[in-house]
Design a protein around this motif. Structure first.
Motif, PDB file in Angstrom:
ATOM      1  N   TYR A   1      -8.227  -6.724 -12.084  1.00  0.00           N
ATOM      2  CA  TYR A   1      -7.696  -7.872 -11.343  1.00  0.00           C
ATOM      3  C   TYR A   1      -7.477  -9.013 -12.328  1.00  0.00           C
TER       4      TYR A   1
ATOM      5  N   ILE B   1      -2.269  -7.312   2.901  1.00  0.00           N
ATOM      6  CA  ILE B   1      -2.929  -7.593   1.621  1.00  0.00           C
ATOM      7  C   ILE B   1      -4.391  -7.168   1.681  1.00  0.00           C
ATOM      8  N   ARG B   2      -5.053  -7.442   2.771  1.00  0.00           N
ATOM      9  CA  ARG B   2      -6.455  -7.020   2.905  1.00  0.00           C
ATOM     10  C   ARG B   2      -6.564  -5.501   2.932  1.00  0.00           C
TER      11      ARG B   2
ATOM     12  N   LEU C   1      -7.561  -0.220  -2.690  1.00  0.00           N
ATOM     13  CA  LEU C   1      -7.851  -0.290  -4.131  1.00  0.00           C
ATOM     14  C   LEU C   1      -9.311   0.019  -4.435  1.00  0.00           C
ATOM     15  N   LYS C   2     -10.196  -0.201  -3.478  1.00  0.00           N
ATOM     16  CA  LYS C   2     -11.624   0.096  -3.663  1.00  0.00           C
ATOM     17  C   LYS C   2     -11.972   1.530  -3.291  1.00  0.00           C
TER      18      LYS C   2
ATOM     19  N   LYS D   1       0.836  -1.202   0.000  1.00  0.00           N
ATOM     20  CA  LYS D   1       0.000   0.000   0.000  1.00  0.00           C
ATOM     21  C   LYS D   1       0.870   1.251   0.000  1.00  0.00           C
TER      22      LYS D   1
ATOM     23  N   ALA E   1      -0.902 -10.166  -5.490  1.00  0.00           N
ATOM     24  CA  ALA E   1      -1.914  -9.355  -4.814  1.00  0.00           C
ATOM     25  C   ALA E   1      -2.953 -10.182  -4.054  1.00  0.00           C
ATOM     26  N   PHE E   2      -3.014 -11.466  -4.342  1.00  0.00           N
ATOM     27  CA  PHE E   2      -3.950 -12.323  -3.598  1.00  0.00           C
ATOM     28  C   PHE E   2      -3.190 -13.248  -2.654  1.00  0.00           C
TER      29      PHE E   2
ATOM     30  N   VAL F   1      -6.501 -12.954   0.890  1.00  0.00           N
ATOM     31  CA  VAL F   1      -7.564 -11.954   0.812  1.00  0.00           C
ATOM     32  C   VAL F   1      -8.874 -12.523   1.368  1.00  0.00           C
TER      33      VAL F   1
ATOM     34  N   HIS G   1      -6.310  -4.184  -0.569  1.00  0.00           N
ATOM     35  CA  HIS G   1      -7.541  -4.344  -1.346  1.00  0.00           C
ATOM     36  C   HIS G   1      -8.620  -3.347  -0.932  1.00  0.00           C
ATOM     37  N   GLU G   2      -8.669  -2.996   0.322  1.00  0.00           N
ATOM     38  CA  GLU G   2      -9.595  -1.934   0.754  1.00  0.00           C
ATOM     39  C   GLU G   2      -9.186  -0.606   0.110  1.00  0.00           C
TER      40      GLU G   2
ATOM     41  N   VAL H   1      -2.681  -7.252  -9.931  1.00  0.00           N
ATOM     42  CA  VAL H   1      -3.594  -6.126 -10.055  1.00  0.00           C
ATOM     43  C   VAL H   1      -2.919  -5.160 -11.017  1.00  0.00           C
TER      44      VAL H   1
END
Length: 184
Positions: A169, A149-150, A156-157, A108, A129-130, A135, A153-154, A177
């Motif tokens: 993805y 990693i989680r 990225l949203k 991040k 990324a996974f 995730v 992903h937050e 990603v």
């Protein structure tokens, strides 16, 4: 050390090669390079960009990188930086292709710091990324990596990222990603 070169599989490597060459990317930076195994793919078909900066914290991989059979032409565009990628990235001007493949806990932060240094339509690829399914599954990797990693992903949203990038993805191995920068 048994060398698995190039460590990036043919499918991902061919994807990197096509992406870099089709877009004529000239300024490539990698957060975490191992011994330059992804760099091999950028240079397929004798494509020689202006600069490729590879970074690696581990000091045991530098000699491996220098022992590889890079051509003189390739050596001219490759810089292997041993040390903290953040230190070297500060000195970069603009980047049009960025590979994030270092310490998962820093993913991040790598992305956050990259934004001011991206050219318009630059591409950022986040590898692993996974990370082994972390995730969606608990306990697959260390708590620190799983949490990072989680958190990525937050992020990225988030509306911040969605305003700046298109996000795609890709289900290669541990996940890629792909982000394309829309602003400059």
């Amino acid at each position: 050390m048994k060398l698995n070169f190039p460590a990036i599989r043919n499918d991902i490597g061919a994807f990197f090669s096509s992406l870099v060459q089709a877009n004529n990317f000239q300024n490539i930076f990698e957060f975490g390079s191992g011994y330059g195994h992804s760099c091999f793919w950028y240079l397929v078909n004798n494509y020689i960009p202006k600069e490729i900066v590879l970074t690696e914290k581990r000091d045991d991989l530098k000699s491996v990188f220098y022992s590889l059979p890079w051509s003189e032409k390739q050596k001219e565009c490759i810089e292997y930086f041993q040390g903290d990628a953040f230190d070297r990235f500060e000195k970069m001007e603009l980047v049009d292709f960025l590979l994030i493949d270092g310490t998962k806990a820093d993913y991040k932060r790598f992305l956050e710091l990259s934004v001011p240094k991206l050219k318009k339509e630059a591409v950022v690829v986040i590898d692993n990324a996974f990370w082994k399914g972390s995730v969606v599954h608990d306990g697959v990797v260390s708590k620190k990596s799983e949490s990072a990693i989680r958190d990525l992903h937050e992020y990225l949203k988030s509306s911040f990222i969605r305003k700046l990038f298109t996000v795609t993805y890709l289900p290669f191995r541990d996940g890629l990603v792909l982000l394309q920068y829309l602003v400059r």
